[in-house]
Structures are given as structure tokens and as C-alpha cells.
Design a protein around this motif. Structure first.
Motif, PDB file in Angstrom:
ATOM      1  N   ASN A  29       3.156  30.886  -6.010  1.00 48.11           N
ATOM      2  CA  ASN A  29       4.415  30.218  -6.372  1.00 48.11           C
ATOM      3  C   ASN A  29       5.564  31.214  -6.266  1.00 48.11           C
ATOM      4  O   ASN A  29       5.415  32.385  -6.619  1.00 48.11           O
ATOM      5  CB  ASN A  29       4.351  29.670  -7.794  1.00 48.11           C
ATOM      6  N   ALA A  30       6.670  30.750  -5.791  1.00 48.34           N
ATOM      7  CA  ALA A  30       7.835  31.630  -5.636  1.00 48.34           C
ATOM      8  C   ALA A  30       8.345  32.092  -6.999  1.00 48.34           C
ATOM      9  O   ALA A  30       8.289  31.359  -7.991  1.00 48.34           O
ATOM     10  CB  ALA A  30       8.932  30.899  -4.885  1.00 48.34           C
ATOM     11  N   SER A  31       8.825  33.313  -7.023  1.00 53.15           N
ATOM     12  CA  SER A  31       9.391  33.876  -8.252  1.00 53.15           C
ATOM     13  C   SER A  31      10.884  33.524  -8.342  1.00 53.15           C
ATOM     14  O   SER A  31      11.557  33.349  -7.322  1.00 53.15           O
ATOM     15  CB  SER A  31       9.221  35.391  -8.263  1.00 53.15           C
ATOM     16  N   THR A  32      11.350  33.439  -9.550  1.00 54.61           N
ATOM     17  CA  THR A  32      12.785  33.148  -9.753  1.00 54.61           C
ATOM     18  C   THR A  32      13.626  34.413  -9.705  1.00 54.61           C
ATOM     19  O   THR A  32      14.848  34.356  -9.856  1.00 54.61           O
ATOM     20  CB  THR A  32      12.991  32.435 -11.105  1.00 54.61           C
ATOM     21  N   LYS A  54      13.189  36.728  -4.246  1.00 51.78           N
ATOM     22  CA  LYS A  54      12.995  35.540  -5.072  1.00 51.78           C
ATOM     23  C   LYS A  54      13.015  34.284  -4.193  1.00 51.78           C
ATOM     24  O   LYS A  54      13.560  34.279  -3.086  1.00 51.78           O
ATOM     25  CB  LYS A  54      14.064  35.458  -6.152  1.00 51.78           C
ATOM     26  N   ASN A  55      12.405  33.245  -4.723  1.00 46.60           N
ATOM     27  CA  ASN A  55      12.339  31.939  -4.055  1.00 46.60           C
ATOM     28  C   ASN A  55      11.550  31.962  -2.750  1.00 46.60           C
ATOM     29  O   ASN A  55      11.676  31.049  -1.920  1.00 46.60           O
ATOM     30  CB  ASN A  55      13.751  31.382  -3.795  1.00 46.60           C
ATOM     31  N   LYS A  56      10.759  33.018  -2.564  1.00 47.37           N
ATOM     32  CA  LYS A  56       9.919  33.128  -1.368  1.00 47.37           C
ATOM     33  C   LYS A  56       8.445  33.210  -1.783  1.00 47.37           C
ATOM     34  O   LYS A  56       8.118  33.783  -2.826  1.00 47.37           O
ATOM     35  CB  LYS A  56      10.270  34.374  -0.555  1.00 47.37           C
ATOM     36  N   THR A  57       7.578  32.660  -0.937  1.00 47.03           N
ATOM     37  CA  THR A  57       6.135  32.799  -1.178  1.00 47.03           C
ATOM     38  C   THR A  57       5.475  33.695  -0.145  1.00 47.03           C
ATOM     39  O   THR A  57       4.271  33.957  -0.228  1.00 47.03           O
ATOM     40  CB  THR A  57       5.446  31.423  -1.148  1.00 47.03           C
TER      41      THR A  57
END
Length: 925
Positions: A217-220, A243-246
Motif C-alpha cells: 500500500n502506498a505511504s502517505t 509517497k503515494n507510490k507502490t
């Protein structure tokens, strides 16, 4: 120290010992993923409570809640039904239960349970709360433990539904089903933002490695990713995972590259830390590609930009008592060593996604791997396609970092790819064009997931062809004599743009042409059962090395399984005896896999005349770039057996042959003169480098078909008269089990206890009164009564592909190859009723030493005790027996098997076994 302190220390030591002991004595205690390992983990292998759910009542009755007392115990991770599991196979659905206790120090981590593989639908509960469900039989999956009570026992329950479904990837589980959990199960502590995967893509040309990190899951927020690579010069790199990347990739230079090779399989160890998550892994700096064999336009698979002649084994990867699961890590290591130690450079794990630790040992020890996607046995409907594509994605994801894997094979022999169609009122199974398009799309899917390896669309056989592929592979099973014609056809019809071996609408591209299954197991009518493979193998290897356009071969197979007995090793991995070391001193199976190979062609035995001038073809195949100068030394030795089974040497010569890296060349034939006597001649070829080191051994055999001599000078210089008779001409016989002959009496067999008796008329010119000594000489062995020879009806061949079990010797072509088991027999010899001696026959062997048994086989795709041979019996005839013969005019010889060691008796004639002799009375004057 006070007594109380001593007691406390003792209890602590006992606790530590108990924990250590229990951890060490569970099955497969090692971390199952050396390529993706966290330090904080707990192995859950071992005894679990277990219950079959024959009526599928467990869900309704809520067995997951802990209200059900399971009555059986299973040893995890062995599949139920295997003897190592401790439970029989009684149902398609079963439940597992055990308590787990998660360490309090893991409180700040996310805790997951991971199952290495479970077949097929697996659901997990913790204290009655469902954690998740997974469908698939070969790849790992994890569920987070969200209702943890740290430091307290909690009940983990697993339900597995393994009902047969046509679309699931069953493979060859008929050899032993992978039912339920069949790979290690463990819990591990991960970071709050943890690495889902970490892939390494080496580039040896640019001297760097691409690192790709994956999150579930992507991190904030941005995360620090630190990667440390070990080696002579450690490398440490810090990156920011956005962030927001997997998924995030970056490149690390490896300026002083240590390549992964078969000779030096060096692994770079890695530590990767993402926030509070840390993983250990490894990779190898190596490149898989295709290149031309130097000085040719023949495309080869290449390792690190060098062509490699593939010499592989089909590896069913089964264990007699664990089925899909091996009992120990050491056993898995030995599987790889078995292949490497006989000179193979790779294996093909056959329609099974193999265990990661076995792949680890291939990485560690330097053995290449072709990795198969398992097959379904139904039709290629949407469910089957979905299951195949899912498993392909997961196996590539799991195994991406293994340098040993050089190719992915998506389908095998079109199994599962044919659809039933009605044609002219009849149902037929057709490989439809739309299915071919899907197969090509799966090839492209694999390439999109992994561009660093070769992908094979379909390992073809049985009338099917390729679509889009990186390897033009094919299967063929033939008797030894069939390989010359077949390989010549392959050689002629393989070229860019050819439609040979390709489906309509697809054409050959410039890719390596390899055999991806071969042998004699299916080459004879009804297969072969357990038979000496070394003779046909010799012919096959000799022929492959004449055709370098074919960039390698893959022999079926690494080890026997329950219904295929053509392995290099038995199912229990014990060795078979080829006998070649007795034919040529120092020779072994490894000589058939030499980088430098001197072939005499397909024909390894020829009938010749006494004193005949013969020409022996020589083909030099060099599959290495070793610098060995401009020439090699070739030693030629001629020796063998005369008509009395005596070993003789007829001479030796030496010559030089040209050498050049990668050379493939027909040399000037070898000119030899055969002996002036009936004999079996072995022409040994020993190739040495300029330091005198032997780099290859080979041989050819010649059957000098002269008349059986009536007189001979023995090796001790004495003159002898020979009274020979055919083995089949016995005057009387009686056997407790059975008596029968082979090839019109070339060999006679008696099973159990009993006797053969021969009456020999003494010629008038024998002058028995002048005989100084006499002996009886014959080739004999014990004789098992195999299933195929019993006088009762046996079940016919069933579906071997699905694991139909059968007695190996049931097949009409079978003759079990010499192995570590022995079948002794005690035999007494009487001449004219007078005891001459007693001897033990140690075995009933069959291997390469049975030269005559192979040479005189009828070439009709059937075998008649091929490769069987005996031992040279030489027993003195008592003087009293000679005196009786003087008055009676005959010698009556009885060979009798004792009931106390009733292993039967076989007597060989001059066209069977290893010696070119009939049973003979030798009279010395």
C-alpha cells in the motif's frame, strides 16, 4: 552463588535449551526464503491438530471458532497423504489448528502469517476471526494478524479445500498429491510501511544493478530506503521512496563486478531497510541472452554473453515420502549437487513451481534452472486461463531474484490447451487458433513481467507447435538408433522463416533450437519400464554432439518417479551402475557431458570380420573457450574379450587432434585392424590436454563374428581343446517358478530353485586319457522373475501422465538397471554326477556392460532383456568325472540352484551378455 540462583540459572538454561531444541527439531526449520528474509520470524512447522471434513460441515459447524476438538495430528508442511505428514489421504477438505504466542517485543510491528504454498483454497482464522482466504496451489500468501494478544496463546485455524477442479494447476500430482499445506508456514514482524517485494535487475554490460522496491500500500509520506550490498567493497545507498507510490526503482553502480557463473556462482548479499522494516536478500550479477556459437550462425542461450551448451535434466522434483515437499534442506541441496556432480549444467523443474530453498541451492552451487508453469488438465476456459496467468505472475514475482533461473516455460506439450470439438460426428481434441493466440499472449505477459530471461511459449510435443517464443524447443523419445535420422531432420528444417515446429500463422525466428525432453523411456512400444538407459544414452549423446545447430538437450530425467524409471538416480536417489568405468578405466557418466567431446557417431557397436580393416568416424565438439593450445592428445586402446571370455589387449596408439575454442569439426577417421579371432573389441578413446590431464573419455565396440574355435592357446600358454555348445541346447531342466528363453535361446532363464542340465558328446579325437586338467566355462547370472514374465495377467498401461502406479518390471520392455540392491543365488555344479563346486551369483545385472545383449536386439521398438549380462564362471571338472566320460562318451553338466538361496539362473550364449562365448568345456593337454 546461592542455591536459589543456581536453580534459576538451571531453569533458564533448560528453557533456552528446550526452545532451541524444539526449534531445531521441527521439519525444515530454516527460513524458507533466503532471497526475502526478515530477522523477526517464527517457524510454525511441526505438529498441528488436524481433522478431515469429509462432509464439508466445518464451516456450518464453525470449526474455526475452537469448539471442535481435532482428533488427528499432522506434521506440517508435508501434504496430507504423504507418509511424512503422518496422516492418510481421506478427504478433499481438511482443517488445521494450533496455538501461537506472539512476542510482546513485536508490539510496534505489523505481524503477518505467511504460507509458502497450500493447495488449493485456503482460509485462515485467528481466535475465530477470519483473516483471509486464498486460491492457488504454488505461491506464497500472507494475512495480517489484526486481533493479537501479545504474550498469550491464540488459536490459529486453517481450512484447505483441495477438491479436484479441471481448471486448477494440477501438474503431475498423480505422483503424490500436494494436498493442503506443503511449504513452510511462519509468522513474521514487518514494519508499518513494509516492503512487499524487492527485485534486482543486474546489467553486467553497464556494470550496475537496478533495484525495484514494492509496497503493498502506498505511504502517505516519503520514506527513507537504505540498501547495503555486500562484497569485496561494500556499497551503501540511500534513496527516498516517494509517497503515494507502490513501486520505486533506482540504479546502483557495481564498478568492480563479480559475475555469477556456473564455475563461480557468486551472490551479492543485500540488506534493505525501509523505515522500520528490514529485509535480507541477494542477487547475482549475470546476464541471460542469446548469441551465435562462434564461427557459426547457430543461436545459443548465453550466460554473461558467452554461449552455453545446455545439458539439462527434467526434474520432477518429487520425494517418495514427502511428495512435493522435501524432508530436509540438506536433501534439496543434494538434489542440485546430484545434477552438478554428473556434469549437467541445469535442470528443468517439471510443471511444478519449485521450493524457494531448492532454487537457493541452485543459485549457491551454480546450476541453471528452467522454471515451468504447472498445467491444468481440463480445457482452456476462462477459469483455467485466469488461474494460469495468476500463478505465472506470482511465480515470477517470487522468484525474480534467483540468478539460476534462465527461462520461464508457460505450457508443456499442449497439456490443457486442447478443446473438444465435434468434427464429422466425432469428438476430437483440437488446439484451436484462439487458444494459440492466448498462449502467445501469455508469452508476452511473461516478457512484460521479466524482460531479463527467456520465455518459452510451449515445450512442444505430439503434433503441436510454437507460436511466439524465445526458444525453439521440441521433445522426442527414441530408441538409440533413431537419433541420427531425427537430428538430421531437425538440422535441415530449422532456419529463420521455417514453419517446421510452428503453428499455422507463426514462423521460426532467430532463436536457439534445443531439445527440451529426450530419452528412450517413451521411445519403445509401451515405454520401457525400468531399463538400462546408458546404452541408448551413449548413442544419443554421440549423435547430439554431431549436430551443433541444436544448442542443447534435456534428458528425462533427474530421478525416477513412481511410474517412470529412467532417471539418472532411483526415486530414493541411490545410484544406478552404468558399467562404463569397467569398459574404460576412469570413465563415468560425466564423460558424456564433457565440454570437449569426441564422438564416434550414432553407431556404438558394429559387426565386423576377423582381421577386417575398419574406419571409425570421429567428430570433435568443443563447447568451451578454454585456451588449451592448438592440439589435444588422443590415446586409442584396443582390448576386450575372446571366445572364452578371457580379457585381451590388441594394441594401442597415440595421435594428436586439432584444438580450437568452440570448434565443431569432423576429423580424419580412425583406421584400425580387427583381431584375427572371434571377440568383443572395445576401442577406448582418451583425450588429454597438453599437460596430460584427461578431458574426455569415450569408446566404441566391435563384434568380431568369427567361428567359435575348437582349439585355443590359453593365456597361461597351454594348449586346450574346446567343446562348446549353445545355451539353449539343454537336455533337461526343472524350475520352481518358470523357465523361458530369450531371442530364440540366445539366453536361457530359470527362476526360483531348479537346474539346467547339458549332455555333451565327447568327440573321438578328444583323447581324454591325455587330459591334464579340465574346466567348465560359461557366462551366468542369477535370474529374478519380473512382473512381465509371470504367468498371470497384469493390468495394462494406464494414464502415466496422471501418475498411474505400476510395478517397474511390469512393462514388457523392462529389465531393471543395475543398482545397489542385489539378487543373489547359490549354484552347485555337478559333472557326470560328481560335485565340481559351488558358487554364489551376486546379482542379475543390466547396464552398458551387456554389449552383446544390446547389439543383437531386433530394431522393432521393443526390448528383450537388453543390457543384461552375467559373470564368467570357470570351474574345475574333477578327474573322476573325466574318467566317467571316458567310458560313457559324454559329459553331463548340471547347474543347480539351491532352495536356500533360490535366486534363479540365467545362462548366456555367444550373442548375449558381455562375453562372445557359448558354455564351453575346456580340455587342457
Amino acid at each position: 552463588m546461592t542455591n536459589l540462583k543456581r536453580l534459576g540459572l538451571m531453569l533458564l538454561c533448560l528453557l533456552i535449551f528446550k526452545q532451541s531444541f524444539s526449534q531445531e527439531n521441527i521439519p525444515l526449520p530454516e527460513h524458507p526464503r533466503p532471497d526475502f528474509e526478515r530477522e523477526a520470524w517464527l517457524n510454525l512447522n511441526g505438529n498441528w491438530a488436524f481433522e478431515f471434513d469429509k462432509n464439508d460441515a466445518g464451516l456450518t459447524e464453525k470449526w474455526f471458532s475452537g469448539n471442535k476438538s481435532f482428533t488427528k495430528t499432522i506434521s506440517v508442511p508435508f501434504p496430507w497423504g504423504s507418509s511424512l505428514s503422518g496422516v492418510n489421504d481421506e478427504a478433499d477438505i481438511a482443517w488445521y489448528s494450533r496455538n501461537i504466542n506472539i512476542k510482546p517485543e513485536w508490539k510496534n510491528k505489523r505481524v503477518f502469517v505467511t504460507i509458502g504454498a497450500s493447495d488449493w483454497q485456503t482460509t485462515v482464522w485467528l481466535d475465530g476471526k477470519e483473516l483471509g482466504s486464498h486460491q492457488g496451489g504454488y505461491t506464497p500468501f500472507s494475512f495480517e494478524l489484526t486481533n493479537l494478544k501479545y504474550g498469550t496463546n491464540q488459536n490459529l485455524v486453517i481450512r484447505v479445500d483441495d477438491k479436484r477442479r479441471d481448471f486448477t494447476l494440477y501438474g503431475k500430482q498423480g505422483y503424490g498429491n500436494a494436498r493442503g499445506l506443503w511449504q513452510t508456514i511462519y509468522v513474521e514482524a514487518r514494519g508499518q510501511n513494509f516492503l512487499e517485494n524487492l527485485h534486482f535487475t543486474p546489467d553486467i554490460d553497464k556494470k550496475n544493478v537496478k533495484v525495484t522496491a514494492y509496497l503493498a500500500n502506498a505511504s502517505t509520506k516519503d520514506l527513507e530506503l537504505k540498501v547495503e550490498i555486500g562484497g569485496n567493497k561494500k556499497i551503501s545507498v540511500r534513496q527516498t521512496f516517494p509517497k503515494n507510490k507502490t513501486e520505486y526503482s533506482f540504479v546502483i553502480p557495481i564498478t568492480t563486478t563479480h559475475l555469477w557463473t556456473l564455475e563461480d556462482p557468486y551472490l551479492y548479499e543485500v540488506k534493505a531497510k525501509l523505515g522500520d522494516d528490514e529485509v535480507k536478500s541477494y542477487f547475482g550479477m549475470r546476464k541471460i541472452s542469446t548469441v551465435y556459437l562462434p564461427n557459426t550462425n547457430y543461436m545459443y542461450v548465453a550466460l554473461n554473453n558467452k554461449p552455453i551448451y545446455l545439458q539439462l535434466a527434467l526434474d520432477q522434483s518429487y520425494h517418495p515420502t514427502g511428495f512435493y515437499t522435501f524432508p530436509t534442506d540438506e536433501f534439496m541441496k543434494n538434489e542440485i549437487l546430484l545434477a552438478r556432480n554428473i556434469g549437467l549444467n541445469g535442470i528443468r523443474t517439471h510443471i511444478k513451481v519449485d521450493v524457494p530453498r531448492k532454487l537457493y541451492w541452485a543459485d549457491k552451487l551454480g546450476v541453471l534452472v528452467m522454471s515451468d508453469l504447472p498445467n491444468f488438465w481440463g480445457e482452456p476456459d476462462k477459469n483455467a486461463q485466469q488461474e494460469s496467468e495468476y500463478t505465472l505472475k506470482e511465480m515470477i514475482k517470487r522468484d525474480y531474484n534467483h540468478p539460476a533461473i534462465f527461462s520461464w516455460i508457460t505450457f508443456n506439450e499442449t497439456w490443457g490447451l486442447r478443446s473438444k470439438q465435434e468434427i464429422n460426428g466425432k469428438k476430437e481434441s483440437i488446439y484451436l487458433p484462439e487458444t494459440q493466440k492466448w498462449v502467445a499472449s501469455v508469452y508476452r505477459l511473461a516478457k512484460s513481467l521479466d524482460a531479463t530471461r527467456l520465455v518459452e511459449d510451449n515445450s512442444i510435443c505430439c503434433g503441436a507447435g510454437h507460436t511466439e517464443t524465445d526458444i525453439n524447443s521440441w521433445h522426442e523419445y527414441l530408441p538409440g538408433e533413431g537419433w541420427e535420422k531425427h537430428l538430421k531432420t531437425i538440422d535441415e528444417k530449422t532456419f529463420v522463416g521455417s514453419n517446421f515446429h510452428y503453428e499455422k500463422g507463426y514462423l521460426q525466428t532467430d532463436v536457439p533450437n534445443i531439445n527440451s525432453e529426450c530419452g528412450n523411456v517413451w521411445g519403445y512400444e509401451g515405454s520401457t519400464g525400468d531399463v538400462d538407459w546408458s546404452w541408448d544414452y551413449h548413442r544419443m549423446m554421440n549423435t547430439f554432439r554431431k549436430y551443433p545447430k541444436i544448442a542443447g538437450w534435456l534428458y528425462t530425467e533427474h530421478h525416477d518417479v513412481i511410474n517412470e524409471w529412467n532417471g539418472y538416480f532411483r526415486f530414493d536417489r541411490s545410484e544406478k551402475e552404468t558399467g562404463v568405468s569397467e569398459l574404460v578405466d576412469g570413465m563415468g557418466i560425466k564423460d558424456f557431458h564433457s565440454d570437449i567431446y569426441l564422438s564416434t557417431g550414432n553407431e556404438i557397436s558394429r559387426s565386423v570380420k576377423p582381421k577386417e580393416e575398419i574406419s571409425v568416424p570421429l567428430y570433435l565438439s568443443v563447447m568451451t573457450d578454454k585456451n588449451l593450445g592448438k592440439s589435444l592428445n588422443l590415446k586409442i586402446q584396443m582390448y576386450g574379450y575372446d571366445a572364452l571370455g578371457q580379457k585381451k589387449t590388441w594394441g594401442s596408439i597415440s595421435k594428436t587432434i586439432p584444438y580450437q575454442a568452440w570448434i565443431q569439426k569432423e576429423l580424419e577417421p580412425l583406421k584400425l585392424t580387427m583381431p584375427d579371432e572371434k571377440s568383443v573389441v572395445i576401442v577406448a578413446l582418451i583425450v588429454e590436454d597438453n599437460t596430460g590431464k584427461t578431458v574426455h573419455r569415450n569408446f566404441a565396440t566391435f563384434i568380431v563374428e568369427g567361428n567359435s574355435p575348437t582349439e585355443m592357446t590359453l593365456l597361461n600358454g597351454k594348449k586346450a581343446k574346446l567343446l562348446s555348445f549353445e545355451a539353449k541346447n539343454f537336455s533337461d531342466s526343472q524350475w520352481s517358478k518358470k523357465q523361458w528363453n530369450v531371442l530364440d535361446g540366445a539366453k536361457v532363464n530359470g527362476a526360483g530353485a531348479g537346474y539346467f542340465e547339458y549332455k555333451i558328446k565327447v568327440p573321438t579325437d578328444a583323447n581324454l586319457d591325455k587330459v591334464m586338467s579340465a574346466s567348465f566355462v560359461a557366462e551366468v547370472s542369477s535370474k529374478q522373475l519380473f512382473a512381465k514374465d509371470m504367468d498371470k495377467t497384469l493390468a495394462g498401461n494406464e494414464n502415466y501422465m496422471l501418475g498411474a502406479k505400476a510395478e517397474p518390471s511390469q512393462n514388457k520392455n523392462a529389465y531393471p538397471m543395475t543398482d545397489t540392491s542385489r539378487y543373489p543365488s547359490a549354484v552347485s555344479v555337478k559333472v557326470n554326477g560328481i560335485f565340481a563346486g559351488k558358487f554364489d551369483l551376486t546379482n542379475d545385472p543390466a547396464d552398458h556392460r551387456g554389449i552383446l545383449s544390446w547389439h543383437y536386439q531386433i530394431q522393432d521398438r521393443k526390448l528383450r532383456e537388453a543390457g543384461s549380462y552375467g559373470y564368467r564362471l570357470d570351474i574345475n571338472i574333477p578327474q573322476k568325472a573325466i574318467e566317467v566320460a571316458q567310458s560313457s562318451g559324454e559329459l553331463i553338466i548340471r547347474l543347480e540352484v539351491d532352495e536356500k538361496l533360490a535366486g534363479g539362473l540365467a545362462i548366456y550364449g555367444d550373442k548375449f551378455g558381455r562375453y562372445p562365448m557359448n558354455p564351453t568345456v575346456v580340455l587342457v593337454y
